[in-house]
Structures are given as structure tokens and as C-alpha cells.
Design a protein around this motif. Sequence first.
Motif, PDB file in Angstrom:
ATOM      1  N   GLY A  49       0.796  -1.213   0.000  1.00  0.00           N
ATOM      2  CA  GLY A  49       0.000   0.000   0.000  1.00  0.00           C
ATOM      3  C   GLY A  49       0.825   1.258   0.000  1.00  0.00           C
ATOM      4  N   ALA A  51       3.792   1.834   1.640  1.00  0.00           N
ATOM      5  CA  ALA A  51       4.656   2.068   2.791  1.00  0.00           C
ATOM      6  C   ALA A  51       6.111   1.921   2.377  1.00  0.00           C
ATOM      7  N   GLU A 106     -11.437  -5.126   0.824  1.00  0.00           N
ATOM      8  CA  GLU A 106     -10.547  -4.970   1.972  1.00  0.00           C
ATOM      9  C   GLU A 106      -9.747  -6.241   2.223  1.00  0.00           C
ATOM     10  N   PRO A 190       2.697   2.267   9.328  1.00  0.00           N
ATOM     11  CA  PRO A 190       1.921   3.274   8.599  1.00  0.00           C
ATOM     12  C   PRO A 190       0.730   2.708   7.833  1.00  0.00           C
ATOM     13  N   ASP A 191       0.904   1.536   7.219  1.00  0.00           N
ATOM     14  CA  ASP A 191      -0.212   0.924   6.497  1.00  0.00           C
ATOM     15  C   ASP A 191      -1.319   0.504   7.453  1.00  0.00           C
ATOM     16  N   ARG A 193      -1.951   1.882  10.402  1.00  0.00           N
ATOM     17  CA  ARG A 193      -2.621   3.093  10.884  1.00  0.00           C
ATOM     18  C   ARG A 193      -3.648   3.586   9.867  1.00  0.00           C
ATOM     19  N   GLU A 194      -3.245   3.635   8.598  1.00  0.00           N
ATOM     20  CA  GLU A 194      -4.169   4.099   7.560  1.00  0.00           C
ATOM     21  C   GLU A 194      -5.384   3.182   7.459  1.00  0.00           C
ATOM     22  N   SER A 195      -5.131   1.872   7.485  1.00  0.00           N
ATOM     23  CA  SER A 195      -6.223   0.909   7.408  1.00  0.00           C
ATOM     24  C   SER A 195      -7.137   1.016   8.617  1.00  0.00           C
ATOM     25  N   GLU A 197      -7.658   3.553  10.636  1.00  0.00           N
ATOM     26  CA  GLU A 197      -8.446   4.784  10.598  1.00  0.00           C
ATOM     27  C   GLU A 197      -9.616   4.642   9.623  1.00  0.00           C
ATOM     28  N   GLY A 198      -9.382   3.912   8.522  1.00  0.00           N
ATOM     29  CA  GLY A 198     -10.470   3.643   7.584  1.00  0.00           C
ATOM     30  C   GLY A 198     -11.536   2.756   8.200  1.00  0.00           C
TER      31      GLY A 198
END
Length: 218
Positions: A49, A51, A106, A190-191, A193-195, A197-198
Motif C-alpha cells: 500500500g 509504505a 478490503e 503506517p499501512d 494506521r491508515e487501514s 483509521e479507515g
Amino acid sequence: MRRAVAVVALSLALVTAGAAVAIAIAAGTDAAGRAASEPTTPGGAESLGGATATARVTADDYCYVEAMIYYRVEETELAQSLLAKDGVAPEARAFAAETAERDAAELEHLREWYVSWADARPLEPPADGPCAGHGADHAQMPGMPSWSRQLALAEAVPPVAEREFIGILQAQTTGMVALVSLILDGDPHPDVRESAEGVLARASEDAEMLDELLVGLP
């Protein structure tokens, strides 16, 4: 007779769900056999994704990915169970179909990470941290429906079926939010965290929609 058919149908659904998760697990078996709780570095940014290749992956990151696979597979099976019934309210049918479609997208990303990050998989179920108490197969995660709850949905007809479906998803969504919040309280990849938050954003939207569906049922 109807109960027997429902039990058979539910059993097949559970086998399908387990097989879907097993595919991802089997793909990472060799690497998982060497796994430890120490952080690792992913193989490359392209499959993760976007990162950076230097981002570190921890056991908690892997825990998040594995747990979310179980949540989304279970959610998909619940949606398919409702979609297989006749007479389901159009709004509930549309939501179930959309849920299954979003889960498929997902899960595609989650399974890529599951395989790529297999070296971060702990050898034993964690005794502490966000995945503590989930059991070896995450069946004890917060919000995961019991066999009796799944059977109730399998046997139900509208509008009771819609109420069972909504109730199970409400509990599961609450469980996902609790897990994701614990993950975000740490220092996730980071991936992740992004996931995560989604997931929180989708959970908020789904919770509102589920409330509306429940109010609209006869």
C-alpha cells in the motif's frame, strides 16, 4: 426439518469462512514457522500500500491484519446468509450486498499483508497487547457471534432475520472499534494506521446505517 436444513446451511457457511481464512494462513505457513515476536521489515513497498521498505512490522501489526481478516470473513458470511433469504427488506438487502462487496476489496489487501508480514507472526497467541484473549483462532475476539447467534440468523425469516443480522453486526462493529482503538493507541505500521483509521470511519457510517435499518423494520 427446517431446523436441520438451517444447521446444515450454517455448517457449510462456517466451513466456507474457515476455508477463506485458511487460504491466507496456508500461504504464509513456511514463513510463519520461522516467526517470532520481533519486528521485521516488509519485502517491498509496492505490495504494502505504498509504505516505505524500511517501515518496521511488529507482532501487533500482524495481529491487526489477522484479526481483521477474521472479522471481515465473518461479516461477509453473515451478509451472504441474509442475502440467501426471500422477502428481505430492500434496504437491508442493499446494505448486506454492499457490505460483502466492501469486505472483498478490503480482504484482498489484508491477505497480501498477511503473507508479506508472516515473519512478524508470534509463535504463540499473545498474553498481552491488543490481541490478548483472542484465542488461537480469534474466535474469542470481542463481538464475534456465538454458534447459537449464527444459528438464530440461519433459521430466521424476515423481519426477524434482518433484526438478527443487524444485532450481530452492531456487536461485531463495537468489537472491531475496540480492537482498532487499541492498535491506534500504540505505534502501528503506517499501512496499519491508515487501514485502522479507515475501519473506524466505516464503522461509524455502518453504525448509523444499522440504526436506521432497525428503525425502519416492521
